[in-house]
Every structure is written in structure tokens, then in C-alpha cells.
Design a protein around this motif. Sequence first.
Motif, PDB file in Angstrom:
ATOM      1  N   THR A   1       9.188   4.028  -7.315  1.00 53.60           N
ATOM      2  CA  THR A   1       7.935   4.748  -7.539  1.00 53.60           C
ATOM      3  C   THR A   1       7.763   5.202  -8.978  1.00 53.60           C
ATOM      4  O   THR A   1       6.683   5.639  -9.357  1.00 53.60           O
ATOM      5  CB  THR A   1       7.845   5.976  -6.614  1.00 53.60           C
TER       6      THR A   1
ATOM      7  N   ARG B   1       0.929   4.061  -2.974  1.00 56.76           N
ATOM      8  CA  ARG B   1       0.714   5.499  -2.712  1.00 56.76           C
ATOM      9  C   ARG B   1       1.895   6.321  -3.227  1.00 56.76           C
ATOM     10  O   ARG B   1       1.723   7.410  -3.761  1.00 56.76           O
ATOM     11  CB  ARG B   1       0.464   5.745  -1.235  1.00 56.76           C
TER      12      ARG B   1
ATOM     13  N   ALA C   1       1.543   6.591  -6.978  1.00 57.68           N
ATOM     14  CA  ALA C   1       0.473   7.541  -7.326  1.00 57.68           C
ATOM     15  C   ALA C   1       0.967   8.974  -7.137  1.00 57.68           C
ATOM     16  O   ALA C   1       0.693   9.854  -7.964  1.00 57.68           O
ATOM     17  CB  ALA C   1      -0.775   7.268  -6.489  1.00 57.68           C
ATOM     18  N   ALA C   2       1.693   9.225  -6.050  1.00 56.23           N
ATOM     19  CA  ALA C   2       2.234  10.567  -5.804  1.00 56.23           C
ATOM     20  C   ALA C   2       3.244  10.943  -6.881  1.00 56.23           C
ATOM     21  O   ALA C   2       3.258  12.087  -7.368  1.00 56.23           O
ATOM     22  CB  ALA C   2       2.883  10.622  -4.426  1.00 56.23           C
TER      23      ALA C   2
ATOM     24  N   GLY D   1       0.822  -1.215   0.000  1.00 50.24           N
ATOM     25  CA  GLY D   1       0.000   0.000   0.000  1.00 50.24           C
ATOM     26  C   GLY D   1       0.850   1.257   0.000  1.00 50.24           C
ATOM     27  O   GLY D   1       0.530   2.230  -0.683  1.00 50.24           O
TER      28      GLY D   1
END
Length: 140
Positions: free
Chosen positions: A130, A15, A18-19, A11
Motif C-alpha cells: 500500500t 483502496r 488511498a487509505a 480494487g
Amino acid sequence: MRLGGALMDEGVLARGRAAAERRMRDRVTITRAGEDSFDWETGTDTPGQALVFYDGPARIKAATRTGEEVEAGEQNLTLSEFVVSLPWATPPPSQRITPGALVTVTASRDARFVGLTLWVTGVEYGDATTAWRITAEDRS
């Protein structure tokens, strides 16, 4: 997922991805020139069809504050390094992006970036990142 002996929360990683995507406000096209063909009757070269690896959102960030000055032929160039971040979920292209591919900035909130061409110098891979990061340089 295990990372360095510690359990990474999927999770948290989702996140973070997504950021990272929310910060991708530029748009780029990554290509490699196609093979030229020579017409012996006319004596002309015909540029080959470029291979498009990617066309979509990205984040462009300077990796160095000052560029390296080099001499190419009889021309002085300043090489400035950039990091081009693409969405982590970008599908793999049909061929790997390798050094020498071109990154063209087609849209940016910073108008000075639009039209800039960068030469790919490296590509990073990893499942706990990321974004998909590509190093490139401005050879102007």
C-alpha cells in the motif's frame, strides 16, 4: 493479480493505497550529498550539489520503542529506527535510493519531527503493497 495462490482484488489494493496516502501527513525531502570539489588555489572544499530523490508527503512511524546505544568515535549515540512511507505511485527517482541517503522532515503535525534528519538503512519494493516503505534511523 495472483498473490500466494489467491487472486488479489485490484480494487482492494487501490483502496488500501488511498487509505495509506490519507495517513501521510508529514512532508519529507530525501537527498544524497553531492561530490565535494577541492580548489587547490584556495585550499577549500566546495560542497557538491545534493541529489534530491523525493520531496513530498510521507508518514513517519517509529519502528522500535527503544533505541540501540552505540559508541561512534568517542561519542555515545542512540540509534532509533523509523519507517518512512511514501505514496506507492511515487515515480522512481533517476537513481535508486540506497542506504546512506538522508531523509529530512520538513513539515509534520508533530512539531518534534520538523528538522529531524534520518539516515536511510533500507528500501522495500513490492507490487502488492500500500506504500513505498523506507527504513531509516535517527543517529542522535
